[in-house]
Write a protein that holds these residues in place. Structure first.
Motif, mmCIF file in Angstrom:
data_model
loop_
_atom_site.group_PDB
_atom_site.id
_atom_site.type_symbol
_atom_site.label_atom_id
_atom_site.label_comp_id
_atom_site.label_asym_id
_atom_site.label_seq_id
_atom_site.Cartn_x
_atom_site.Cartn_y
_atom_site.Cartn_z
ATOM 1 N N UNK A 283 -38.187 -46.228 -9.459
ATOM 2 C CA UNK A 283 -37.333 -45.042 -9.626
ATOM 3 C C UNK A 283 -36.037 -45.272 -8.864
ATOM 4 N N UNK A 284 -34.960 -45.356 -9.616
ATOM 5 C CA UNK A 284 -33.636 -45.582 -9.034
ATOM 6 C C UNK A 284 -32.983 -44.218 -8.897
ATOM 7 N N UNK A 285 -32.830 -43.759 -7.658
ATOM 8 C CA UNK A 285 -32.357 -42.386 -7.439
ATOM 9 C C UNK A 285 -30.829 -42.298 -7.477
ATOM 10 N N UNK A 286 -30.315 -42.536 -8.654
ATOM 11 C CA UNK A 286 -28.866 -42.422 -8.868
ATOM 12 C C UNK A 286 -28.641 -41.701 -10.191
ATOM 13 N N UNK A 287 -27.421 -41.225 -10.356
ATOM 14 C CA UNK A 287 -27.065 -40.513 -11.580
ATOM 15 C C UNK A 287 -26.589 -41.519 -12.627
ATOM 16 N N UNK A 288 -26.942 -41.276 -13.887
ATOM 17 C CA UNK A 288 -26.437 -42.135 -14.960
ATOM 18 C C UNK A 288 -25.021 -41.691 -15.294
ATOM 19 N N UNK A 289 -24.070 -42.620 -15.219
ATOM 20 C CA UNK A 289 -22.687 -42.277 -15.567
ATOM 21 C C UNK A 289 -22.462 -42.440 -17.059
ATOM 22 N N UNK A 290 -23.022 -43.517 -17.625
ATOM 23 C CA UNK A 290 -22.827 -43.786 -19.055
ATOM 24 C C UNK A 290 -23.832 -44.823 -19.526
ATOM 25 N N UNK A 291 -24.068 -44.817 -20.826
ATOM 26 C CA UNK A 291 -24.849 -45.900 -21.415
ATOM 27 C C UNK A 291 -23.935 -47.117 -21.510
ATOM 28 N N UNK B 276 -24.664 -46.755 -13.405
ATOM 29 C CA UNK B 276 -24.948 -45.655 -12.488
ATOM 30 C C UNK B 276 -23.640 -45.052 -11.982
ATOM 31 N N UNK B 277 -23.752 -43.848 -11.409
ATOM 32 C CA UNK B 277 -22.578 -43.180 -10.856
ATOM 33 C C UNK B 277 -21.924 -44.009 -9.770
ATOM 34 N N UNK B 278 -22.713 -44.842 -9.072
ATOM 35 C CA UNK B 278 -22.132 -45.686 -8.019
ATOM 36 C C UNK B 278 -21.763 -47.078 -8.546
ATOM 37 N N UNK C 120 -30.620 -56.041 -3.917
ATOM 38 C CA UNK C 120 -30.532 -54.584 -4.104
ATOM 39 C C UNK C 120 -30.977 -54.222 -5.528
ATOM 40 N N UNK C 121 -31.829 -53.188 -5.630
ATOM 41 C CA UNK C 121 -32.323 -52.815 -6.954
ATOM 42 C C UNK C 121 -31.156 -52.444 -7.853
ATOM 43 N N UNK C 122 -31.140 -53.005 -9.068
ATOM 44 C CA UNK C 122 -30.182 -52.563 -10.060
ATOM 45 C C UNK C 122 -28.772 -53.114 -9.903
ATOM 46 N N UNK C 123 -28.545 -54.173 -9.140
ATOM 47 C CA UNK C 123 -27.191 -54.722 -9.083
ATOM 48 C C UNK C 123 -26.921 -55.493 -10.369
ATOM 49 N N UNK C 124 -25.626 -55.833 -10.607
ATOM 50 C CA UNK C 124 -25.285 -56.544 -11.834
ATOM 51 C C UNK C 124 -26.032 -57.864 -11.959
ATOM 52 N N UNK C 125 -26.479 -58.376 -10.814
ATOM 53 C CA UNK C 125 -27.162 -59.667 -10.852
ATOM 54 C C UNK C 125 -28.632 -59.528 -11.266
ATOM 55 N N UNK C 126 -29.135 -58.301 -11.310
ATOM 56 C CA UNK C 126 -30.547 -58.114 -11.617
ATOM 57 C C UNK C 126 -30.882 -58.531 -13.042
ATOM 58 N N UNK C 127 -32.117 -59.029 -13.205
ATOM 59 C CA UNK C 127 -32.600 -59.322 -14.546
ATOM 60 C C UNK C 127 -32.890 -58.001 -15.238
ATOM 61 N N UNK C 128 -32.870 -58.025 -16.569
ATOM 62 C CA UNK C 128 -33.177 -56.814 -17.321
ATOM 63 C C UNK C 128 -34.656 -56.463 -17.175
#
Ligand code: GLY
Length: 404
Positions: free
Chosen positions: A179-187, A215-217, A1-9
Protein backbone atom coordinates in the motif's frame (compact mmCIF):
# COMPACT_ATOMS: atom_id res chain seq x y z
CA UNK A 1 12.29 3.47 -2.15
CA UNK A 2 8.93 1.92 -3.03
CA UNK A 3 7.59 3.17 -6.34
CA UNK A 4 10.57 5.18 -7.64
CA UNK A 5 11.06 5.47 -11.41
CA UNK A 6 13.70 2.78 -11.11
CA UNK A 7 11.24 0.24 -9.73
CA UNK A 8 10.21 -2.76 -11.77
CA UNK A 9 6.57 -2.92 -12.78
CA UNK A 10 4.16 -4.83 -10.57
CA UNK A 11 1.50 -7.00 -12.17
CA UNK A 12 -1.32 -4.77 -10.94
CA UNK A 13 -1.57 -1.19 -9.71
CA UNK A 14 -4.89 -0.35 -8.07
CA UNK A 15 -5.50 3.40 -8.14
CA UNK A 16 -7.75 4.09 -5.16
CA UNK A 17 -7.85 2.16 -1.90
CA UNK A 18 -11.51 2.44 -1.05
CA UNK A 19 -13.39 -0.77 -0.36
CA UNK A 20 -13.74 -1.63 -4.06
CA UNK A 21 -10.05 -1.08 -4.79
CA UNK A 22 -8.91 -2.95 -1.69
CA UNK A 23 -11.21 -5.91 -2.33
CA UNK A 24 -9.92 -6.11 -5.91
CA UNK A 25 -6.32 -5.91 -4.70
CA UNK A 26 -6.79 -8.52 -1.98
CA UNK A 27 -8.49 -10.97 -4.35
CA UNK A 28 -5.89 -10.37 -7.10
CA UNK A 29 -3.08 -11.01 -4.63
CA UNK A 30 -4.72 -14.28 -3.63
CA UNK A 31 -4.53 -15.29 -7.27
CA UNK A 32 -0.77 -14.87 -7.12
CA UNK A 33 -0.42 -11.45 -8.73
CA UNK A 34 1.92 -8.79 -7.36
CA UNK A 35 -0.23 -5.80 -6.40
CA UNK A 36 0.25 -2.21 -5.27
CA UNK A 37 -2.59 -0.01 -4.04
CA UNK A 38 -2.17 3.75 -4.36
CA UNK A 39 -4.12 5.77 -1.79
CA UNK A 40 -3.13 8.32 0.87
CA UNK A 41 -5.78 7.03 3.30
CA UNK A 42 -6.75 3.45 2.43
CA UNK A 43 -10.03 2.00 3.63
CA UNK A 44 -11.47 5.42 4.38
CA UNK A 45 -13.46 6.52 1.36
CA UNK A 46 -17.24 6.79 1.04
CA UNK A 47 -17.51 3.67 3.25
CA UNK A 48 -16.72 5.93 6.23
CA UNK A 49 -20.19 7.39 6.08
CA UNK A 50 -22.07 4.49 4.48
CA UNK A 51 -24.84 2.89 6.51
CA UNK A 52 -23.76 -0.48 5.12
CA UNK A 53 -27.12 -1.87 4.09
CA UNK A 54 -26.79 -5.02 2.01
CA UNK A 55 -30.15 -4.52 0.42
CA UNK A 56 -30.52 -5.68 -3.18
CA UNK A 57 -34.24 -6.36 -2.72
CA UNK A 58 -35.33 -3.17 -0.97
CA UNK A 59 -33.01 -0.92 -3.04
CA UNK A 60 -34.55 -2.35 -6.24
CA UNK A 61 -35.65 0.23 -8.81
CA UNK A 62 -37.70 -0.48 -11.93
CA UNK A 63 -35.51 -1.12 -14.96
CA UNK A 64 -32.46 -2.08 -12.92
CA UNK A 65 -32.73 -5.87 -13.17
CA UNK A 66 -29.08 -6.45 -14.22
CA UNK A 67 -27.97 -4.47 -11.17
CA UNK A 68 -30.37 -6.52 -9.05
CA UNK A 69 -28.79 -9.75 -10.29
CA UNK A 70 -25.31 -8.48 -9.43
CA UNK A 71 -26.51 -7.31 -6.01
CA UNK A 72 -28.18 -10.63 -5.25
CA UNK A 73 -25.03 -12.47 -6.24
CA UNK A 74 -22.88 -10.27 -4.02
CA UNK A 75 -25.32 -10.61 -1.14
CA UNK A 76 -25.27 -14.39 -1.51
CA UNK A 77 -21.47 -14.36 -1.31
CA UNK A 78 -21.30 -11.98 1.65
CA UNK A 79 -21.34 -14.43 4.53
CA UNK A 80 -18.38 -16.34 3.09
CA UNK A 81 -16.63 -13.13 2.04
CA UNK A 82 -17.01 -11.70 5.56
CA UNK A 83 -15.73 -14.91 7.17
CA UNK A 84 -12.71 -15.10 4.85
CA UNK A 85 -11.97 -11.43 5.35
CA UNK A 86 -12.24 -11.68 9.13
CA UNK A 87 -9.65 -14.45 9.03
CA UNK A 88 -7.36 -12.75 6.51
CA UNK A 89 -7.41 -9.52 8.52
CA UNK A 90 -6.22 -11.30 11.65
CA UNK A 91 -9.61 -11.67 13.31
CA UNK A 92 -11.26 -8.27 12.76
CA UNK A 93 -15.02 -8.14 13.22
CA UNK A 94 -16.88 -6.66 10.24
CA UNK A 95 -20.21 -6.16 11.98
CA UNK A 96 -21.88 -8.39 9.37
CA UNK A 97 -25.42 -8.89 10.63
CA UNK A 98 -28.09 -11.04 9.04
CA UNK A 99 -30.95 -8.92 10.32
CA UNK A 100 -33.33 -8.44 7.35
CA UNK A 101 -34.95 -5.18 6.29
CA UNK A 102 -38.46 -3.85 6.78
CA UNK A 103 -39.65 -1.29 4.20
CA UNK A 104 -42.80 0.48 5.37
CA UNK A 105 -45.48 2.80 4.03
CA UNK A 106 -46.60 5.86 5.99
CA UNK A 107 -49.78 6.75 4.12
CA UNK A 108 -52.25 5.36 1.60
CA UNK A 109 -50.23 6.57 -1.42
CA UNK A 110 -47.00 5.07 -0.08
CA UNK A 111 -48.86 1.86 0.60
CA UNK A 112 -50.19 1.63 -2.97
CA UNK A 113 -46.69 2.29 -4.31
CA UNK A 114 -45.07 -0.23 -2.00
CA UNK A 115 -47.70 -2.80 -3.04
CA UNK A 116 -46.59 -2.27 -6.64
CA UNK A 117 -42.97 -2.70 -5.65
CA UNK A 118 -43.89 -5.88 -3.81
CA UNK A 119 -45.70 -7.27 -6.87
CA UNK A 120 -42.64 -6.44 -8.98
CA UNK A 121 -40.37 -8.18 -6.46
CA UNK A 122 -42.61 -11.27 -6.48
CA UNK A 123 -42.58 -11.37 -10.30
CA UNK A 124 -38.81 -11.46 -10.09
CA UNK A 125 -39.00 -14.32 -7.61
CA UNK A 126 -37.57 -12.31 -4.71
CA UNK A 127 -38.18 -13.17 -1.08
CA UNK A 128 -40.33 -10.30 0.21
CA UNK A 129 -43.37 -10.74 2.42
CA UNK A 130 -46.21 -8.23 2.67
CA UNK A 131 -47.15 -7.26 6.24
CA UNK A 132 -50.02 -5.21 7.63
CA UNK A 133 -49.26 -2.11 9.69
CA UNK A 134 -49.96 -4.06 12.87
CA UNK A 135 -47.61 -6.85 11.81
CA UNK A 136 -44.90 -4.27 11.06
CA UNK A 137 -45.28 -2.77 14.53
CA UNK A 138 -45.21 -6.19 16.11
CA UNK A 139 -41.78 -6.69 14.55
CA UNK A 140 -40.62 -3.14 15.31
CA UNK A 141 -42.61 -1.63 18.20
CA UNK A 142 -40.90 1.79 17.83
CA UNK A 143 -42.48 2.37 14.41
CA UNK A 144 -44.98 5.22 14.12
CA UNK A 145 -48.55 4.15 14.92
CA UNK A 146 -49.65 5.40 11.49
CA UNK A 147 -47.55 2.88 9.51
CA UNK A 148 -49.94 1.43 6.94
CA UNK A 149 -48.13 -1.71 5.90
CA UNK A 150 -44.78 -2.86 4.70
CA UNK A 151 -42.68 -5.56 3.21
CA UNK A 152 -40.14 -7.69 4.94
CA UNK A 153 -37.02 -8.63 2.95
CA UNK A 154 -35.48 -11.32 5.09
CA UNK A 155 -32.23 -11.44 3.12
CA UNK A 156 -31.40 -7.72 3.07
CA UNK A 157 -28.76 -7.46 5.78
CA UNK A 158 -26.01 -5.07 6.92
CA UNK A 159 -22.27 -4.74 7.44
CA UNK A 160 -20.27 -1.97 9.11
CA UNK A 161 -18.65 -0.02 6.26
CA UNK A 162 -15.88 1.38 8.47
CA UNK A 163 -14.91 -2.01 9.80
CA UNK A 164 -15.05 -3.38 6.28
CA UNK A 165 -12.53 -0.77 5.13
CA UNK A 166 -10.22 -1.43 8.07
CA UNK A 167 -10.39 -5.20 7.58
CA UNK A 168 -9.70 -4.96 3.85
CA UNK A 169 -6.68 -2.73 4.53
CA UNK A 170 -5.34 -5.24 7.06
CA UNK A 171 -6.05 -8.22 4.80
CA UNK A 172 -4.23 -6.55 1.92
CA UNK A 173 -1.19 -5.75 4.05
CA UNK A 174 -1.08 -9.23 5.60
CA UNK A 175 -1.34 -10.92 2.21
CA UNK A 176 1.52 -8.94 0.64
CA UNK A 177 -0.26 -6.16 -1.21
CA UNK A 178 1.95 -3.05 -1.08
CA UNK A 179 0.00 0.00 0.00
CA UNK A 180 1.61 3.19 -1.24
CA UNK A 181 0.13 5.99 0.84
CA UNK A 182 0.22 8.72 -1.76
CA UNK A 183 -2.35 10.43 -3.93
CA UNK A 184 -2.65 9.52 -7.61
CA UNK A 185 -1.98 12.63 -9.69
CA UNK A 186 -2.60 11.07 -13.10
CA UNK A 187 -2.58 7.86 -15.07
CA UNK A 188 0.54 7.36 -17.14
CA UNK A 189 0.48 6.27 -20.77
CA UNK A 190 3.16 4.57 -22.80
CA UNK A 191 3.60 7.82 -24.72
CA UNK A 192 4.13 9.72 -21.47
CA UNK A 193 0.85 11.70 -21.51
CA UNK A 194 -1.81 11.91 -18.83
CA UNK A 195 -4.83 10.66 -20.80
CA UNK A 196 -7.28 13.49 -20.17
CA UNK A 197 -7.57 14.57 -23.79
CA UNK A 198 -9.73 11.86 -25.33
CA UNK A 199 -12.81 9.91 -24.31
CA UNK A 200 -11.45 6.62 -25.56
CA UNK A 201 -7.81 7.01 -24.70
CA UNK A 202 -6.74 6.86 -28.36
CA UNK A 203 -4.82 9.68 -29.99
CA UNK A 204 -3.91 10.51 -33.56
CA UNK A 205 -0.93 8.21 -33.37
CA UNK A 206 -3.07 5.16 -32.61
CA UNK A 207 -3.82 3.19 -29.47
CA UNK A 208 -2.24 4.30 -26.26
CA UNK A 209 -1.55 2.08 -23.34
CA UNK A 210 -1.80 2.81 -19.65
CA UNK A 211 1.41 1.75 -17.93
CA UNK A 212 0.72 2.89 -14.36
CA UNK A 213 0.19 6.14 -12.52
CA UNK A 214 2.13 9.11 -11.29
CA UNK A 215 1.88 10.01 -7.64
CA UNK A 216 1.26 13.49 -6.26
CA UNK A 217 4.91 13.55 -5.14
CA UNK A 218 6.08 12.86 -8.69
CA UNK A 219 6.91 9.15 -8.63
CA UNK A 220 5.93 6.82 -11.45
CA UNK A 221 4.42 3.49 -10.40
CA UNK A 222 4.58 1.06 -13.29
CA UNK A 223 2.22 -1.87 -13.73
CA UNK A 224 1.25 -4.46 -16.30
CA UNK A 225 -2.40 -3.65 -15.57
CA UNK A 226 -3.87 -0.63 -13.82
CA UNK A 227 -7.23 -0.78 -12.06
CA UNK A 228 -8.99 2.54 -11.73
CA UNK A 229 -10.98 2.30 -8.49
CA UNK A 230 -10.83 5.89 -7.36
CA UNK A 231 -14.51 6.21 -6.45
CA UNK A 232 -16.00 9.60 -7.23
CA UNK A 233 -12.57 10.81 -8.48
CA UNK A 234 -12.40 8.17 -11.21
CA UNK A 235 -13.75 10.44 -13.95
CA UNK A 236 -11.13 13.03 -13.06
CA UNK A 237 -8.31 10.54 -13.64
CA UNK A 238 -9.77 9.12 -16.85
CA UNK A 239 -12.43 11.16 -18.61
CA UNK A 240 -13.69 8.14 -20.56
CA UNK A 241 -15.63 7.16 -17.43
CA UNK A 242 -18.75 9.22 -16.68
CA UNK A 243 -18.45 9.01 -12.89
CA UNK A 244 -19.69 11.95 -10.82
CA UNK A 245 -19.81 12.67 -7.09
CA UNK A 246 -23.25 12.27 -5.49
CA UNK A 247 -23.32 13.68 -1.99
CA UNK A 248 -24.94 11.81 0.89
CA UNK A 249 -25.36 13.19 4.40
CA UNK A 250 -25.71 10.69 7.23
CA UNK A 251 -26.36 10.81 10.99
CA UNK A 252 -25.18 8.48 13.73
CA UNK A 253 -27.23 8.15 16.91
CA UNK A 254 -26.61 5.92 19.94
CA UNK A 255 -28.93 3.23 21.28
CA UNK A 256 -27.23 2.58 24.62
CA UNK A 257 -28.56 1.68 28.06
CA UNK A 258 -32.35 1.92 28.11
CA UNK A 259 -32.36 2.26 24.31
CA UNK A 260 -30.60 -1.05 23.62
CA UNK A 261 -32.61 -2.97 21.03
CA UNK A 262 -34.45 0.22 19.97
CA UNK A 263 -34.70 -1.27 16.46
CA UNK A 264 -34.01 -4.90 15.59
CA UNK A 265 -33.49 -4.68 11.84
CA UNK A 266 -32.95 -2.17 9.03
CA UNK A 267 -36.03 -0.01 8.58
CA UNK A 268 -36.70 2.14 5.55
CA UNK A 269 -39.39 4.13 3.83
CA UNK A 270 -39.98 6.71 1.16
CA UNK A 271 -41.04 9.96 2.84
CA UNK A 272 -42.17 12.82 0.57
CA UNK A 273 -40.56 10.98 -2.32
CA UNK A 274 -37.20 10.68 -0.56
CA UNK A 275 -35.58 7.44 0.64
CA UNK A 276 -34.82 7.28 4.34
CA UNK A 277 -33.33 4.34 6.20
CA UNK A 278 -32.31 3.47 9.74
CA UNK A 279 -29.64 0.84 10.27
CA UNK A 280 -29.20 -0.42 13.85
CA UNK A 281 -25.82 -1.95 14.56
CA UNK A 282 -25.02 -4.50 17.21
CA UNK A 283 -22.56 -2.05 18.81
CA UNK A 284 -25.39 0.36 19.64
CA UNK A 285 -24.94 2.70 16.69
CA UNK A 286 -28.03 3.75 14.73
CA UNK A 287 -27.18 5.13 11.30
CA UNK A 288 -29.76 7.32 9.57
CA UNK A 289 -29.28 8.06 5.91
CA UNK A 290 -29.08 9.53 3.49
CA UNK A 291 -29.54 12.64 1.43
CA UNK A 292 -28.90 12.42 -2.31
CA UNK A 293 -27.46 15.68 -3.61
CA UNK A 294 -25.80 16.78 -6.83
CA UNK A 295 -23.37 19.36 -5.44
CA UNK A 296 -20.06 18.51 -7.03
CA UNK A 297 -17.27 17.99 -4.54
CA UNK A 298 -19.02 19.68 -1.63
CA UNK A 299 -19.07 17.58 1.55
CA UNK A 300 -20.45 20.17 3.95
CA UNK A 301 -22.87 18.86 6.55
CA UNK A 302 -25.74 21.32 6.33
CA UNK A 303 -28.42 22.28 8.83
CA UNK A 304 -30.97 21.54 6.10
CA UNK A 305 -29.62 18.07 5.47
CA UNK A 306 -29.61 17.17 9.16
CA UNK A 307 -33.08 18.67 9.59
CA UNK A 308 -34.56 16.68 6.70
CA UNK A 309 -33.04 13.42 7.85
CA UNK A 310 -34.28 13.90 11.41
CA UNK A 311 -37.70 15.09 10.26
CA UNK A 312 -38.23 12.10 7.96
CA UNK A 313 -36.76 9.57 10.39
CA UNK A 314 -38.96 11.01 13.12
CA UNK A 315 -42.07 10.44 11.02
CA UNK A 316 -41.04 6.82 10.70
CA UNK A 317 -39.77 6.20 14.23
CA UNK A 318 -40.85 9.08 16.52
CA UNK A 319 -38.74 7.89 19.46
CA UNK A 320 -35.44 8.72 17.72
CA UNK A 321 -35.57 12.23 19.16
CA UNK A 322 -34.73 10.71 22.57
CA UNK A 323 -31.44 9.21 21.32
CA UNK A 324 -28.07 10.95 21.62
CA UNK A 325 -26.84 12.34 18.30
CA UNK A 326 -23.25 11.12 18.11
CA UNK A 327 -22.04 12.16 14.69
CA UNK A 328 -22.97 13.81 11.43
CA UNK A 329 -21.10 13.29 8.19
CA UNK A 330 -21.21 13.56 4.43
CA UNK A 331 -19.58 11.50 1.70
CA UNK A 332 -19.49 11.24 -2.07
CA UNK A 333 -20.95 8.24 -3.85
CA UNK A 334 -19.37 7.49 -7.22
CA UNK A 335 -22.46 7.98 -9.36
CA UNK A 336 -22.91 6.56 -12.84
CA UNK A 337 -25.48 7.52 -15.53
CA UNK A 338 -27.48 4.28 -15.17
CA UNK A 339 -26.82 3.71 -11.44
CA UNK A 340 -24.83 0.59 -12.28
CA UNK A 341 -21.10 0.13 -11.76
CA UNK A 342 -18.35 0.03 -14.38
CA UNK A 343 -16.41 -3.19 -14.03
CA UNK A 344 -14.03 -4.45 -16.70
CA UNK A 345 -11.71 -3.36 -19.50
CA UNK A 346 -12.02 0.30 -20.46
CA UNK A 347 -11.00 -0.22 -24.08
CA UNK A 348 -7.65 1.41 -23.29
CA UNK A 349 -4.99 -1.30 -23.16
CA UNK A 350 -3.71 -1.80 -19.64
CA UNK A 351 -6.63 0.00 -17.97
CA UNK A 352 -9.42 -1.80 -16.10
CA UNK A 353 -12.23 0.02 -14.27
CA UNK A 354 -13.89 -0.88 -10.98
CA UNK A 355 -15.93 2.18 -10.11
CA UNK A 356 -19.30 3.92 -10.38
CA UNK A 357 -20.96 1.76 -7.69
CA UNK A 358 -23.20 4.63 -6.58
CA UNK A 359 -25.58 3.62 -3.77
CA UNK A 360 -24.37 0.02 -3.82
CA UNK A 361 -20.65 0.10 -3.11
CA UNK A 362 -20.72 -1.77 0.18
CA UNK A 363 -23.09 -4.42 -1.16
CA UNK A 364 -21.13 -4.93 -4.39
CA UNK A 365 -17.69 -5.07 -2.77
CA UNK A 366 -17.78 -8.86 -2.36
CA UNK A 367 -18.59 -9.66 -5.96
CA UNK A 368 -16.59 -6.81 -7.54
CA UNK A 369 -13.34 -7.92 -5.92
CA UNK A 370 -13.76 -11.41 -7.32
CA UNK A 371 -14.78 -10.27 -10.81
CA UNK A 372 -11.86 -7.86 -11.09
CA UNK A 373 -9.37 -10.45 -9.82
CA UNK A 374 -10.68 -13.02 -12.28
CA UNK A 375 -10.34 -10.58 -15.15
CA UNK A 376 -6.82 -9.60 -14.08
CA UNK A 377 -5.69 -13.19 -13.65
CA UNK A 378 -7.28 -14.71 -16.77
CA UNK A 379 -7.69 -11.80 -19.18
CA UNK A 380 -11.31 -12.85 -19.69
CA UNK A 381 -14.35 -10.78 -18.70
CA UNK A 382 -16.45 -12.90 -16.32
CA UNK A 383 -20.01 -13.43 -17.55
CA UNK A 384 -21.46 -11.68 -14.51
CA UNK A 385 -19.45 -8.54 -15.30
CA UNK A 386 -20.43 -8.36 -18.98
CA UNK A 387 -23.50 -6.07 -18.50
CA UNK A 388 -21.31 -3.61 -16.59
CA UNK A 389 -18.73 -2.90 -19.26
CA UNK A 390 -17.18 0.55 -18.74
CA UNK A 391 -17.44 1.11 -22.51
CA UNK A 392 -21.25 1.01 -22.57
CA UNK A 393 -21.55 4.81 -22.37
CA UNK A 394 -19.46 5.54 -25.43
CA UNK A 395 -21.04 7.54 -28.17
CA UNK A 396 -21.23 5.69 -31.52
CA UNK A 397 -19.11 8.39 -33.20
CA UNK A 398 -16.18 7.63 -30.91
CA UNK A 399 -16.38 4.01 -32.10
CA UNK A 400 -16.20 5.31 -35.71
CA UNK A 401 -13.17 7.41 -34.88
CA UNK A 402 -11.51 4.36 -33.39
CA UNK A 403 -12.31 2.25 -36.43
CA UNK A 404 -11.00 4.78 -38.96
N1 GLY B 1 -27.00 2.65 -0.10
C1 GLY B 1 -27.79 3.74 0.26
C2 GLY B 1 -27.25 5.07 -0.07
O1 GLY B 1 -26.30 5.21 -0.80
O2 GLY B 1 -27.79 6.02 0.42
Amino acid sequence: MAGSDADAAVDVLVVGGGIIGLASAWRARRRGLSVTVLDPDPGRGANQVAAGMLAPVTELQYGEEPLLRLGLESNARYAEFAAELAEASGGMDLGYRRCGTLAVALDADDRAELREVHAFQRRLGLDAEWLTGRECRRLEPMLAPGVRGGLLARDDHQVDGRRLGAALTAACERSGVVIDRARAAELTYADGTDGTDGADGADAGGERQVVGARTGDGRLLRAGQTVLAAGSRSGELYDGLPVRPVKGQVLRLRMDGPFAGFLGRNVRAVVRGVHIYLVPRENGELVIGATTEERGWDTTVTAGGVYELLRDAHELVPGITELPLAETGAGLRPGSPDNAPMIGPTGVPGLVAATGHGRNGVLLTAVTGELVAELLATGRVPELAAPFSPTRFRRPESAEVRAS
